[in-house]
Design an enzyme around this catalytic site. Sequence first.
Site, PDB file in Angstrom:
ATOM      1  N   ASP A   1      -3.864  -0.316  -1.817  1.00  0.00           N
ATOM      2  CA  ASP A   1      -2.409  -0.126  -1.766  1.00  0.00           C
ATOM      3  C   ASP A   1      -1.651  -1.152  -2.602  1.00  0.00           C
ATOM      4  O   ASP A   1      -0.437  -1.090  -2.710  1.00  0.00           O
ATOM      5  CB  ASP A   1      -1.939  -0.195  -0.306  1.00  0.00           C
ATOM      6  CG  ASP A   1      -0.473   0.177  -0.145  1.00  0.00           C
ATOM      7  OD1 ASP A   1      -0.047   1.179  -0.734  1.00  0.00           O
ATOM      8  OD2 ASP A   1       0.249  -0.554   0.571  1.00  0.00           O
TER       9      ASP A   1
ATOM     10  N   SER B   1       5.624   2.926  -0.610  1.00  0.00           N
ATOM     11  CA  SER B   1       4.646   4.008  -0.492  1.00  0.00           C
ATOM     12  C   SER B   1       5.145   5.093   0.450  1.00  0.00           C
ATOM     13  O   SER B   1       5.717   4.808   1.513  1.00  0.00           O
ATOM     14  CB  SER B   1       3.310   3.464   0.024  1.00  0.00           C
ATOM     15  OG  SER B   1       2.819   2.448  -0.809  1.00  0.00           O
TER      16      SER B   1
ATOM     17  N   GLN C   1      -1.844   8.146  -4.340  1.00  0.00           N
ATOM     18  CA  GLN C   1      -0.659   7.693  -3.625  1.00  0.00           C
ATOM     19  C   GLN C   1       0.595   8.253  -4.283  1.00  0.00           C
ATOM     20  O   GLN C   1       0.693   8.301  -5.507  1.00  0.00           O
ATOM     21  CB  GLN C   1      -0.580   6.164  -3.610  1.00  0.00           C
ATOM     22  CG  GLN C   1       0.588   5.604  -2.804  1.00  0.00           C
ATOM     23  CD  GLN C   1       0.606   4.081  -2.814  1.00  0.00           C
ATOM     24  OE1 GLN C   1       1.272   3.480  -3.642  1.00  0.00           O
ATOM     25  NE2 GLN C   1      -0.137   3.469  -1.902  1.00  0.00           N
TER      26      GLN C   1
END
Length: 303
Positions: A213, A241, A291
């Site tokens: 991430d 995100s 993502q």
Amino acid sequence: MRTAPTAAPADGGRGTGPDQAFLGFLSLERLERDLFRGWCHDGVPSRAFGGQVAAQALTAAGRTVPGDRAVHSLHGYFLRAGDSGRPLVYSVERVRDGSSYVSRRVTALQDGEIAFTLSASFKKAERTGDRQQPMPRTPAPDTLPDMYETWSRNNPEDFAQAEFRRVLEMRHVPGPPEPTTPGLTEQRLWIRAAERLPDDPMLHACALAYASDLFLAPSAALPRQLPRMLRDTPSSVFLTSLDHAVWYHRPFRADEWMLFAQRSPTAVDGRGLAFADVWSADGALIAHVVQETVVRPARTPRP
């Protein structure tokens, strides 16, 4: 069922000490059979780092699964910013226990509100054919400069506040001056845990989820700015995100170098989409990450 890799540290897992280990970042307190509590450090000031939230949710799911099942995929949605000053509670739902596949759903709660949801699937290993594309030719990590040296020199305050630097080593691979494909952004990073981790494959899967991430969202903003570790100016882009998915393909160790070959093919409507092919140093394709992130101009502070 798996047991916790280590007991929760005295500071509740918040990772404020200079010697905080990766195990502490993933440590959870078991409250009930399927209920866990953990602390997350900042991603940005006072907001829990999303990669740690996802990794802790996966840790909670893994602690309800038989030890002979390995995680092969996870899908998460970031719904609210978590407050790093308070714990998150992870509630695990045992969706399915099949002979080959096991499914779990995890809800991360804070003050009665849902901050994050995760669906994860686990399976028994099978012996089948093995096919993969070759790893891209990339300079070895030991030939590249340490990103942290540049970061600490350009922005020492930001460097000092970043908790992930305590548990990860990174090397940035210089890219071409212009995109190889119009409209496509690309960057490559070598990442590994800074210390040797226990042999539990579930722990290594959680460590990869944590690391995955960090730089996917910035890859969607590369036309506007470099990642925070490589620039000496404030961010001009707001990134957060929206959702996150990982597919695990082959066994690996997160304490050995992993190449994250990242690309973003599109950004529109205030959203950017980014992918990462993840390779071990010996050329095994170990995971894919996808993502979607908010990409907006940063708000100018009021005078």
